[in-house]
Write a protein that holds these residues in place. Structure first.
Motif, PDB file in Angstrom:
ATOM      1  N   VAL A   1      39.431  34.709  32.742  1.00 52.74           N
ATOM      2  CA  VAL A   1      39.985  35.597  33.867  1.00 52.74           C
ATOM      3  C   VAL A   1      39.043  36.370  34.260  1.00 52.74           C
ATOM      4  N   ALA A   2      39.147  37.114  35.618  1.00 57.95           N
ATOM      5  CA  ALA A   2      38.252  38.221  35.841  1.00 57.95           C
ATOM      6  C   ALA A   2      38.569  39.481  35.275  1.00 57.95           C
ATOM      7  N   SER A   3      37.698  40.424  35.038  1.00 58.12           N
ATOM      8  CA  SER A   3      38.086  41.610  34.551  1.00 58.12           C
ATOM      9  C   SER A   3      36.783  42.572  34.741  1.00 58.12           C
TER      10      SER A   3
ATOM     11  N   LEU B   1      50.306  34.145  31.013  1.00 56.88           N
ATOM     12  CA  LEU B   1      49.919  34.520  32.658  1.00 56.88           C
ATOM     13  C   LEU B   1      49.555  35.794  32.906  1.00 56.88           C
ATOM     14  N   ASP B   2      48.307  35.797  33.476  1.00 57.86           N
ATOM     15  CA  ASP B   2      47.721  37.032  33.954  1.00 57.86           C
ATOM     16  C   ASP B   2      48.248  37.265  35.413  1.00 57.86           C
ATOM     17  N   ALA B   3      48.465  38.387  35.322  1.00 55.49           N
ATOM     18  CA  ALA B   3      49.234  39.000  36.656  1.00 55.49           C
ATOM     19  C   ALA B   3      48.320  40.401  37.145  1.00 55.49           C
TER      20      ALA B   3
ATOM     21  N   LYS C   1      44.665  44.556  31.111  1.00 59.67           N
ATOM     22  CA  LYS C   1      45.355  43.272  30.993  1.00 59.67           C
ATOM     23  C   LYS C   1      44.655  41.890  30.968  1.00 59.67           C
ATOM     24  N   SER C   2      43.802  41.836  31.617  1.00 50.21           N
ATOM     25  CA  SER C   2      42.760  40.575  31.796  1.00 50.21           C
ATOM     26  C   SER C   2      41.619  40.710  30.891  1.00 50.21           C
ATOM     27  N   ALA C   3      41.113  41.726  30.419  1.00 51.28           N
ATOM     28  CA  ALA C   3      40.287  41.889  29.098  1.00 51.28           C
ATOM     29  C   ALA C   3      41.068  41.329  28.041  1.00 51.28           C
TER      30      ALA C   3
ATOM     31  N   VAL D   1      41.678  44.318  40.438  1.00 49.48           N
ATOM     32  CA  VAL D   1      40.663  43.258  40.269  1.00 49.48           C
ATOM     33  C   VAL D   1      41.616  41.755  40.435  1.00 49.48           C
ATOM     34  N   THR D   2      42.506  41.740  39.508  1.00 52.54           N
ATOM     35  CA  THR D   2      43.192  40.398  39.477  1.00 52.54           C
ATOM     36  C   THR D   2      44.191  40.440  40.556  1.00 52.54           C
ATOM     37  N   ARG D   3      44.078  39.263  41.369  1.00 55.02           N
ATOM     38  CA  ARG D   3      44.883  39.478  42.506  1.00 55.02           C
ATOM     39  C   ARG D   3      45.853  38.600  42.756  1.00 55.02           C
TER      40      ARG D   3
END
Ligand SMILES: Nc1nc2c(ncn2[C@@H]2O[C@H](COP(=O)(O)OP(=O)(O)OP(=O)(O)O)[C@@H](O)[C@H]2O)c(=O)[nH]1
Ligand SMILES: [Mg+2]
Length: 279
Positions: free
Chosen positions: A149-151, A173-175, A136-138, A157-159
């Motif tokens: 965002v962190a990936s 929105l990254d979740a 998702k973040s990638a 990884v995503t908190r």
């Protein structure tokens, strides 16, 4: 099997799920991200209920990890179900334009409705939802064209929820990844573990590696194992395979060989291998 079932529902996931549901009210479109190796198992059973009538864009990520033929079969199957899946490789940035286009289209019709009611245009708000580690973040980083965002190669990884402005027209929105509170079917739990779509704290590497060998043989990928490890899995159990390979490679260190088997699968070294085929 005597080992405890695979269950993983850490506190940060429970919290993420609550926040996600809260934020869904503010969102115009949902990008549901599936893992191409396990498109059925990586569909969260409650997602449809959460989304309700909102438009959804179905993204099947990690398309580089399955053969083209399997991808085509999934494409036809999803179409039969009335879905229009978009296949992506978020690592290399393939299939990204089609997602931008789909999200923009939702924005255009949303803003048309706003104008009809005398309101001003605003960016379309989208959220990515899916199991942990599906990419998702990638995907967000590819959509925005930079590391926003962190990936990383690990589940969880995503908190926290994080908004990213993709363009003047789109906000995303990254979740954190979400998983069902209970995974009813242990066969599915094993697939999620093999693909690392659940946290490693929840399973035993040796058991999952053995189950992976059994599953690959069952799916007809025994030859890929044989050619990589110079050991034929066909006439032995996965458990014996891990044991024998541990003896061959690491003086009987089963944990080390189990980790290597899983790692090799996850990095594609055993091949582009799907764990599910279109029904
Ligand atoms: N081969 C391949 N790797 C991918 C793809 N998409 C993402 N990855 C890799 O998978 C790993 C996980 O990606 P993330 O973007 O952190 O996944 P996530 O869904 O945000 O994970 P959580 O935040 O833990 O829920 C990273 O190492 C990515 O580089 C893809 O399409 N193909
Ligand atoms: Mg993430």
């Amino acid at each position: 099997m005597s080992s405890p079932p695979i269950q993983w529902y850490p506190g940060h996931i429970a919290k993420a799920e609550r926040q996600l549901k809260e934020n869904l009210k503010r969102v115009d479109v949902v990008l549901e991200v599936l893992d191409a190796r396990i498109p059925l198992t990586s569909h969260h059973p409650q997602i449809n209920a959460w989304i309700g009538n909102k438009p959804r864009i179905l993204v099947v990520n990690r398309m580089d990890m399955i053969p083209e033929k399997t991808k085509q079969e999934w494409l036809s199957w999803f179409k039969e179900q009335g879905e229009e899946p978009l296949f992506t490789n978020a690592k290399q940035g393939k299939g990204i334009k089609a997602i931008l286009k789909a999200a923009k289209a939702v924005g255009v019709s949303m803003n048309q409705r706003r104008r009809d009611r005398g309101m001003r245009d605003r960016p379309v708000r989208a959220v990515v939802i899916g199991f942990p580690n599906v990419g998702k973040s990638a995907l967000i980083n590819r959509l925005v064209g930079r590391k926003a965002v962190a990936s990383a190669r690990k589940a969880g990884v995503t908190r926290q929820l994080q908004w990213v402005r993709i363009s003047p027209e789109i906000e995303l929105l990254d979740a954190p990844g979400v998983i069902p509170w209970r995974i009813e079917d242990q066969e599915n739990a094993v697939k999620l573990a093999i693909c690392e779509d659940i946290g490693e704290a929840s399973y035993d590497n040796q058991r999952v590696a053995a189950a992976m060998v059994d599953l690959l043989v069952e799916l007809g990928f025994g030859a890929a194992l044989k050619s990589r490890y110079k050991l034929d899995p066909l006439s032995i159990t996965g458990e014996s395979y891990v044991y024998d390979l541990g003896n061959n490679l690491y003086q009987g260190d089963k944990e080390r060989v189990a980790r290597q088997l899983l790692n090799d699968f996850r990095t594609g070294l055993i091949g582009a291998i799907p764990l599910e085929f279109a029904p």
